[in-house]
Scaffold this active site. Structure first.
Site, PDB file in Angstrom:
ATOM      1  NE  ARG A  66      -0.646 -82.175  46.235  1.00 43.73           N
ATOM      2  CZ  ARG A  66       0.182 -82.471  45.221  1.00 43.73           C
ATOM      3  NH1 ARG A  66       1.478 -82.289  45.336  1.00 43.73           N
ATOM      4  NH2 ARG A  66      -0.284 -82.938  44.097  1.00 43.73           N
ATOM      5  CG  ASN A 108      11.498 -73.750  43.054  1.00 41.31           C
ATOM      6  OD1 ASN A 108      12.165 -74.792  43.008  1.00 41.31           O
ATOM      7  ND2 ASN A 108      10.671 -73.384  42.081  1.00 41.31           N
ATOM      8  CG  HIS A 110      10.661 -71.860  37.277  1.00 39.71           C
ATOM      9  ND1 HIS A 110       9.949 -73.040  37.245  1.00 39.71           N
ATOM     10  CD2 HIS A 110      10.308 -71.173  36.153  1.00 39.71           C
ATOM     11  CE1 HIS A 110       9.189 -73.058  36.158  1.00 39.71           C
ATOM     12  NE2 HIS A 110       9.394 -71.940  35.478  1.00 39.71           N
TER      13      HIS A 110
HETATM   14  C1  GAR Z   1      16.656 -77.345  36.893  1.00 37.03           C
HETATM   15  O1  GAR Z   1      16.751 -76.763  35.617  1.00 37.03           O
HETATM   16  C2  GAR Z   1      15.627 -76.623  37.731  1.00 37.03           C
HETATM   17  O2  GAR Z   1      15.602 -75.238  37.520  1.00 37.03           O
HETATM   18  C3  GAR Z   1      14.350 -77.249  37.237  1.00 37.03           C
HETATM   19  O3  GAR Z   1      14.657 -78.612  37.091  1.00 37.03           O
HETATM   20  C4  GAR Z   1      16.049 -78.754  36.799  1.00 37.03           C
HETATM   21  C5  GAR Z   1      16.638 -79.687  37.838  1.00 37.03           C
HETATM   22  O4  GAR Z   1      17.967 -79.995  37.516  1.00 37.03           O
HETATM   23  N1  GAR Z   1      13.298 -77.054  38.179  1.00 37.03           N
HETATM   24  C6  GAR Z   1      12.038 -76.898  37.837  1.00 37.03           C
HETATM   25  O5  GAR Z   1      11.640 -76.919  36.673  1.00 37.03           O
HETATM   26  C7  GAR Z   1      11.089 -76.667  38.996  1.00 37.03           C
HETATM   27  N2  GAR Z   1       9.841 -76.184  38.536  1.00 37.03           N
HETATM   28  P1  GAR Z   1      18.948 -80.518  38.643  1.00 37.03           P
HETATM   29  O6  GAR Z   1      18.256 -81.714  39.317  1.00 37.03           O
HETATM   30  O7  GAR Z   1      20.154 -80.961  37.881  1.00 37.03           O
HETATM   31  O8  GAR Z   1      19.219 -79.412  39.600  1.00 37.03           O
END
Ligand code: GAR
Length: 206
Positions: A66, A108, A110
């Site tokens: 990582r 970020n 979420h």
């Molecule tokens: C979004 O809903 C974002 O909030 C979530 O993944 C999706 C990505 O969609 N992120 C997470 O769950 C992070 N923990 P996108 O690629 O179309 O933006």
């Protein structure tokens, strides 16, 4: 000078597109200069390239650890002279080293009202818990997952008969408004991370 900003993605990239669209206005305080994906051939990369943004694939599988992957991402960000990093559907956990190095400049989005429903299967978690309101959160990234100080949130009511997909779609619409607004606030100095808290500065005090 607009703040040089990178977006890290792993897939579809719809939040990335909302950030690129907002930053296409020259008066927006952040400029998107680089999109990095840890997965090859994802939809988001195609959209970023079509928008004329530099893209880079850094496949996590090619790195022994990582820390080694994070060091490669960090090097690419430094090379592009990036100041702010936005995670947008970036599905890798970043090391404590990376989160600490970018502290206050790494955010970020979420798809829940944190601190509820961290991690994955967020909409299933919300429906199982029976909450009547869910939503989305933009937060500073700290070493602990989905636990950083909150910059902005939007609430979305849960409807009777909601499925995870239906709820996700309505929350995603709000994400696309919230993330550009939060990036704007950070880039123009409206919010800072100080002593582990998000501290807000009204525009007239800046
Ligand atoms: C979004 O809903 C974002 O909030 C979530 O993944 C999706 C990505 O969609 N992120 C997470 O769950 C992070 N923990 P996108 O690629 O179309 O933006």
């Amino acid at each position: 000078m607009r703040v040089r900003t990178a977006i890290l993605i792993s897939g579809r990239g719809s939040n990335m597109r909302s950030l690129i669209a907002a930053a296409s206005d020259p008066s927006f305080p952040a400029q998107i200069v680089l999109v990095i994906s840890n997965v090859e051939n994802v939809e988001g990369l195609t959209h970023a390239a079509a928008a004329g943004i530099a893209t880079k694939v850094i496949p996590h599988k090619s790195f022994p650890s990582r820390q080694a992957f994070d060091a490669a991402v960090d090097a690419a960000l430094s090379e592009a002279d990036v100041t702010i990093v936005c995670l947008a559907g970036f599905m890798r956990i970043l090391s404590d080293w990376f989160a600490s190095k970018w502290e206050g400049r790494l955010i970020n989005i979420h798809p829940s009202l944190l601190p509820s429903f961290k991690g994955v299967h967020v909409h299933e978690q919300a429906l199982t818990a029976g909450v009547r309101i869910s939503g989305c959160t933009v937060h500073f990234v700290v070493p602990e997952l989905d636990a950083g100080p909150i910059i902005a949130q939007a609430a979305v009511p849960v409807e009777h008969g909601d499925t995870p997909d239906r709820l996700a779609a309505r929350i995603l619409e709000q994400e696309h408004k919230l993330y550009p607004a939060a990036l704007k606030m950070l880039a123009e100095g409206g919010v800072k991370l100080e002593n582990g808290r998000a501290v807000f500065q009204p525009a007239r005090a800046r």
